[in-house]
Design an enzyme around this catalytic site. Sequence first.
Site, PDB file in Angstrom:
ATOM      1  N   THR A 121      31.217  47.742  33.722  1.00 22.93           N
ATOM      2  CA  THR A 121      29.851  48.247  33.870  1.00 22.93           C
ATOM      3  C   THR A 121      29.483  48.311  35.347  1.00 22.93           C
ATOM      4  OG1 THR A 121      29.245  47.258  31.757  1.00 22.93           O
ATOM      5  CG2 THR A 121      27.452  47.858  33.217  1.00 22.93           C
ATOM      6  N   LEU A 166      27.095  41.419  35.214  1.00 21.85           N
ATOM      7  CA  LEU A 166      27.479  42.666  34.574  1.00 21.85           C
ATOM      8  C   LEU A 166      28.946  42.567  34.182  1.00 21.85           C
ATOM      9  CD1 LEU A 166      25.912  45.479  36.826  1.00 21.85           C
ATOM     10  CD2 LEU A 166      25.015  44.556  34.673  1.00 21.85           C
ATOM     11  N   ASP A 167      29.305  43.211  33.075  1.00 18.42           N
ATOM     12  CA  ASP A 167      30.703  43.275  32.683  1.00 18.42           C
ATOM     13  C   ASP A 167      31.508  43.977  33.768  1.00 18.42           C
ATOM     14  OD1 ASP A 167      29.945  42.153  30.266  1.00 18.42           O
ATOM     15  OD2 ASP A 167      29.788  44.089  29.255  1.00 18.42           O
ATOM     16  N   LYS A 168      32.807  43.701  33.804  1.00 19.72           N
ATOM     17  CA  LYS A 168      33.689  44.294  34.809  1.00 19.72           C
ATOM     18  C   LYS A 168      33.614  45.819  34.805  1.00 19.72           C
ATOM     19  CE  LYS A 168      38.570  44.470  36.180  1.00 19.72           C
ATOM     20  NZ  LYS A 168      39.946  43.990  35.898  1.00 19.72           N
TER      21      LYS A 168
END
Length: 299
Positions: free
Chosen positions: A144, A140-142
């Site tokens: 998110t 997951l993106d930072k």
Amino acid sequence: MTKFEIQKNDQNQTIFKFLKKTFSSTPLSVIHKWFRKSDIKINGQKIKDPQIILKLNDLVEVYDSNKPIIRDNFKMVENLDLEIVYEDENILIINKEANVEMHSPINESLDDMVKTYCFNQGIYDPQKENSFVVSHVHRLDKLTSGLVIYAKNKMSLDILLKAFKDHELIDKYYLIKVRKQHWTGDFEAKGWIDYDPKMQKSFYSETEKDFYKTAETRFRLIETNEDSLLIEGHLITGRKHQIRATLEYYNLPIINDFRYGGEKINNEKMIYLRAYKIVFGKLPNELEYLSDKVIELNI
């Protein structure tokens, strides 16, 4: 000379792959030379075939001055605050907070948190592992938040990595908050996407372009609020920043996602994108018991 006894997490891989991981600081040319010169023994027998499959309790001997390294020098996390949504003997599913990196050589990361938990529970000790590292199987993106799956052994890691390449075997769903002025109804976005590492941003296109990869996402309305919508994004493909770039293209940027044109409504380091549901398909072999299982966070 260095000796290894093959453990559960080392078996069913080639001797070459095992040595490549275990002697990760040793040049591949040197490892190839070991095979040519018969500097490797398995159960007392000299071998030259790098494709031999290792079995549990095999004894591997390497006659060379190169030394193996500990593959995982992770940082122990004090005051561990980790929300475990699901756990069994093979996998962990974590609810990641926004503004937490998956992996970082500097900052406290989700990987470090999970490995600390596994170490404290006696599940994982890198000093005793020859080739396996507790690993996330997707990212997951930072900014998110939401569900992330970790594999606790090599068997589950191999199965899940293959499953994520087949999107009929694991489905991921996201909750997204957007402004409602450009919403025209549920839709399926089928197009192409490319990530620019210099700009650290993905770009979506409805027409095919050179170097772009296919991207498909289904969006449906869940809830209408006074000035925003809560929608669900169902990933059919899994490209970097796929939902963020797709919604920017359709003039529905995620709230707080300023990089993709979203309106900033607070100073928190987060965007209104949450991985809230994972649905397992018909998984094979030892993970068959997870088939059709749904892991879901409250909306």
